[in-house]
Scaffold this motif. Structure first.
Motif, mmCIF file in Angstrom:
data_model
loop_
_atom_site.group_PDB
_atom_site.id
_atom_site.type_symbol
_atom_site.label_atom_id
_atom_site.label_comp_id
_atom_site.label_asym_id
_atom_site.label_seq_id
_atom_site.Cartn_x
_atom_site.Cartn_y
_atom_site.Cartn_z
ATOM 1 N N LEU A 13 -38.766 46.899 31.806
ATOM 2 C CA LEU A 13 -38.363 46.424 33.125
ATOM 3 C C LEU A 13 -37.844 45.003 33.025
ATOM 4 O O LEU A 13 -36.758 44.671 33.485
ATOM 5 C CB LEU A 13 -39.551 46.466 34.083
ATOM 6 C CG LEU A 13 -39.257 45.978 35.502
ATOM 7 C CD1 LEU A 13 -38.426 46.997 36.244
ATOM 8 C CD2 LEU A 13 -40.534 45.680 36.255
ATOM 9 N N ALA A 14 -38.622 44.190 32.378
ATOM 10 C CA ALA A 14 -38.248 42.793 32.209
ATOM 11 C C ALA A 14 -36.918 42.710 31.461
ATOM 12 O O ALA A 14 -36.077 41.849 31.731
ATOM 13 C CB ALA A 14 -39.322 42.034 31.446
ATOM 14 N N GLU A 15 -36.739 43.639 30.519
ATOM 15 C CA GLU A 15 -35.493 43.670 29.769
ATOM 16 C C GLU A 15 -34.305 43.906 30.699
ATOM 17 O O GLU A 15 -33.264 43.290 30.562
ATOM 18 C CB GLU A 15 -35.543 44.797 28.723
ATOM 19 C CG GLU A 15 -35.976 44.348 27.355
ATOM 20 C CD GLU A 15 -35.977 45.518 26.387
ATOM 21 O OE1 GLU A 15 -36.190 46.658 26.834
ATOM 22 O OE2 GLU A 15 -35.772 45.275 25.191
ATOM 23 N N GLY A 22 -30.393 32.342 30.202
ATOM 24 C CA GLY A 22 -29.648 31.824 29.063
ATOM 25 C C GLY A 22 -29.924 32.666 27.834
ATOM 26 O O GLY A 22 -30.891 33.426 27.790
ATOM 27 N N LEU A 23 -29.089 32.536 26.841
ATOM 28 C CA LEU A 23 -29.262 33.299 25.606
ATOM 29 C C LEU A 23 -30.639 33.049 25.010
ATOM 30 O O LEU A 23 -31.300 33.940 24.489
ATOM 31 C CB LEU A 23 -28.171 32.883 24.604
ATOM 32 C CG LEU A 23 -28.269 33.470 23.200
ATOM 33 C CD1 LEU A 23 -28.396 34.980 23.257
ATOM 34 C CD2 LEU A 23 -27.070 33.084 22.353
ATOM 35 N N ARG A 24 -31.058 31.793 25.093
ATOM 36 C CA ARG A 24 -32.359 31.415 24.559
ATOM 37 C C ARG A 24 -33.486 32.251 25.169
ATOM 38 O O ARG A 24 -34.298 32.839 24.479
ATOM 39 C CB ARG A 24 -32.615 29.945 24.878
ATOM 40 C CG ARG A 24 -33.275 29.209 23.756
ATOM 41 C CD ARG A 24 -33.176 27.720 23.975
ATOM 42 N NE ARG A 24 -32.764 27.014 22.794
ATOM 43 C CZ ARG A 24 -32.445 25.725 22.779
ATOM 44 N NH1 ARG A 24 -32.469 25.028 23.886
ATOM 45 N NH2 ARG A 24 -32.101 25.154 21.641
ATOM 46 N N GLU A 25 -33.488 32.284 26.503
ATOM 47 C CA GLU A 25 -34.544 33.006 27.206
ATOM 48 C C GLU A 25 -34.480 34.496 26.900
ATOM 49 O O GLU A 25 -35.498 35.157 26.739
ATOM 50 C CB GLU A 25 -34.411 32.787 28.718
ATOM 51 C CG GLU A 25 -34.600 31.350 29.158
ATOM 52 C CD GLU A 25 -35.962 30.794 28.772
ATOM 53 O OE1 GLU A 25 -36.963 31.500 28.990
ATOM 54 O OE2 GLU A 25 -36.031 29.673 28.228
ATOM 55 N N ARG A 26 -33.275 35.017 26.814
ATOM 56 C CA ARG A 26 -33.138 36.448 26.521
ATOM 57 C C ARG A 26 -33.710 36.761 25.144
ATOM 58 O O ARG A 26 -34.397 37.754 24.953
ATOM 59 C CB ARG A 26 -31.655 36.834 26.577
ATOM 60 C CG ARG A 26 -31.265 37.541 27.878
ATOM 61 C CD ARG A 26 -29.788 37.869 27.885
ATOM 62 N NE ARG A 26 -28.966 36.652 27.946
ATOM 63 C CZ ARG A 26 -27.737 36.555 27.465
ATOM 64 N NH1 ARG A 26 -27.181 37.584 26.857
ATOM 65 N NH2 ARG A 26 -27.066 35.424 27.581
ATOM 66 N N LYS A 27 -33.436 35.893 24.208
ATOM 67 C CA LYS A 27 -33.958 36.118 22.865
ATOM 68 C C LYS A 27 -35.479 36.068 22.836
ATOM 69 O O LYS A 27 -36.139 36.878 22.178
ATOM 70 C CB LYS A 27 -33.403 35.047 21.907
ATOM 71 C CG LYS A 27 -32.220 35.507 21.082
ATOM 72 C CD LYS A 27 -31.931 34.542 19.944
ATOM 73 C CE LYS A 27 -31.726 35.265 18.639
ATOM 74 N NZ LYS A 27 -31.259 34.369 17.549
ATOM 75 N N LYS A 28 -36.027 35.140 23.580
ATOM 76 C CA LYS A 28 -37.486 35.039 23.641
ATOM 77 C C LYS A 28 -38.091 36.332 24.160
ATOM 78 O O LYS A 28 -39.069 36.856 23.628
ATOM 79 C CB LYS A 28 -37.900 33.865 24.538
ATOM 80 C CG LYS A 28 -38.018 32.559 23.799
ATOM 81 C CD LYS A 28 -39.071 31.645 24.419
ATOM 82 C CE LYS A 28 -38.467 30.740 25.467
ATOM 83 N NZ LYS A 28 -39.426 29.703 25.927
ATOM 84 N N LEU A 29 -37.503 36.821 25.228
ATOM 85 C CA LEU A 29 -37.981 38.065 25.813
ATOM 86 C C LEU A 29 -37.924 39.189 24.795
ATOM 87 O O LEU A 29 -38.869 39.982 24.643
ATOM 88 C CB LEU A 29 -37.115 38.397 27.033
ATOM 89 C CG LEU A 29 -37.758 39.251 28.119
ATOM 90 C CD1 LEU A 29 -39.079 38.620 28.539
ATOM 91 C CD2 LEU A 29 -36.826 39.394 29.300
ATOM 92 N N LYS A 30 -36.799 39.262 24.089
ATOM 93 C CA LYS A 30 -36.637 40.325 23.099
ATOM 94 C C LYS A 30 -37.695 40.234 21.999
ATOM 95 O O LYS A 30 -38.257 41.238 21.567
ATOM 96 C CB LYS A 30 -35.235 40.253 22.469
ATOM 97 C CG LYS A 30 -34.211 41.093 23.184
ATOM 98 C CD LYS A 30 -32.848 41.035 22.516
ATOM 99 C CE LYS A 30 -32.804 41.810 21.195
ATOM 100 N NZ LYS A 30 -31.425 41.818 20.617
#
Lengths: 210, 210
Positions: A13-15, A22-30
């Motif tokens: 869901l969060a995905e 930002g790209l940074r935050e997306r990477k962290k989530l991943k």
DNA sequence: CCTTCTTTTGAGAGTTACTGTCACTTGACA
DNA sequence: TGTCAAGTGACAGTAACTCTCAAAAGAAGG
């Protein structure tokens, strides 16, 4: 690598809802998701204790240091859940003059249904582990104590007492204890009962005694 | 080395009543006591986390291996208590037709008074640590769950239900949760209240709600 | 596109709780 | 006193963390 879309989870869901992070935050989530997925997979294959953080790191393609940066302990990788704030919000949304246990009944039922339809697999695996691994049980109870403090705050608002009032704290804790025990019971009986019904019975018992 | 006789403890009690145990058993008891005393002393001086098992072993004049032979974990050195079987026995001794919560009130009060007059220092140090050290809280809650299962057995006898009955288990757990929370509350307020009174209020709350 | 600043990461070394093994010591008991 | 079992210590090993530091990578501005 094709992501599996069969299991729906808070993670997925969060995905989905990445409202232009930002790209940074997306990477962290991943990374967070990858660590958790790897953990669940490895534990399913080998069991909890046999799975080392090093293995998890390797499977998630990060370094062990990174794993510990994302989750303070191995237990947390398995147990972290994000329902507490939701439940608090729901509870506050209930009419102020409704008897407390009635509010709880509604909120617990709603949250449970949500969790069950949303990430049933995780829920089952998590509670199964709860039965099998003492360390996880201990950690779970700790987080239960935390949740209890949240509940205290809400109950204090409702009843006009302090959140440090003995009665408020005792009541919260006994409710949470009841819910915890019910969850374990559910898992022990191989999740064959309807969790919502069990929880209903549990709250009834808290209210009326044996 | 002159043993201090100022503090009365279960340990010292056990030391006294040695109804002709063999030398072996007497030595074991002494070692156990030595380890615990050393632990309490070191923790009082340095804090829980700063105290290593190696230090404890050295202070108790045994090897680290021996420490682990006597106590499965560092937490257990601090937390092990022996009141559960006593409480179960007392509970069984109550009249069978007495309401459960009344029985509990009596038994809890009695056990608490016994503990307070018997080893007040340990009780205070232990509960203080409970507030300070998360690891100890977690472990304590685990042993609470164990105690809850004992309570289930007794309650099952009384009510004619199974000890695995959901209602029985939920009730036990919520009672134990209440007692636990009360103990923490007592410690948080620097043990200034009468613990027996607090526990009485707690059980009242379990019975009558908020 | 390149530079600069900041956040995130990985590598490595260290600590500590705990486990398992094995030889040695020390009570128990005949 | 000698034999046996129980208890102990030394040692080696594992795994979950913690800390530090230098390299990598996203953000922001020219």
């Amino acid at each position: 690598m094709p992501a599996t879309h069969r299991t729906r989870s808070l993670d997925s869901l969060a995905e989905d809802m990445q409202p232009q992070l930002g790209l940074r935050e997306r990477k962290k989530l991943k990374t967070r998701v990858a660590i958790r997925r790897a953990t669940y997979r490895l534990i399913a294959e080998q069991g909890y204790e046999a799975t080392t953080v090093e293995q998890i790191a390797e499977a998630a393609e990060v370094s062990p240091s990174t794993v510990f940066r994302y989750f303070p302990t191995k237990e947390d990788i398995v147990l972290t859940d994000e329902y507490d704030p939701i439940m608090v919000a729901e509870l506050r949304a209930r009419p102020a003059d409704e008897p407390v246990l009635d509010s709880l009944r509604h909120v617990v039922a709603k949250a449970t249904r949500l969790a069950l339809e949303h990430e049933p697999d995780e829920m089952i695996q998590r509670t199964t582990l709860l039965v099998q691994v003492p360390a996880l049980r201990a950690r779970m109870m700790q987080s239960m104590a935390l949740t209890s403090r949240l509940l205290c705050t809400v109950l204090a608002e409702r009843t006009g007492r302090t959140e440090n009032d003995l009665e408020v704290r005792v009541f919260s804790m006994s409710v949470l204890g009841a819910l915890y025990e019910t969850t374990v019971y559910w898992a022990e009986r191989d999740h064959e009962d309807e969790l919502v019904d069990l929880l209903e019975r549990a709250l009834h018992t808290v209210q009326n005694g044996l």
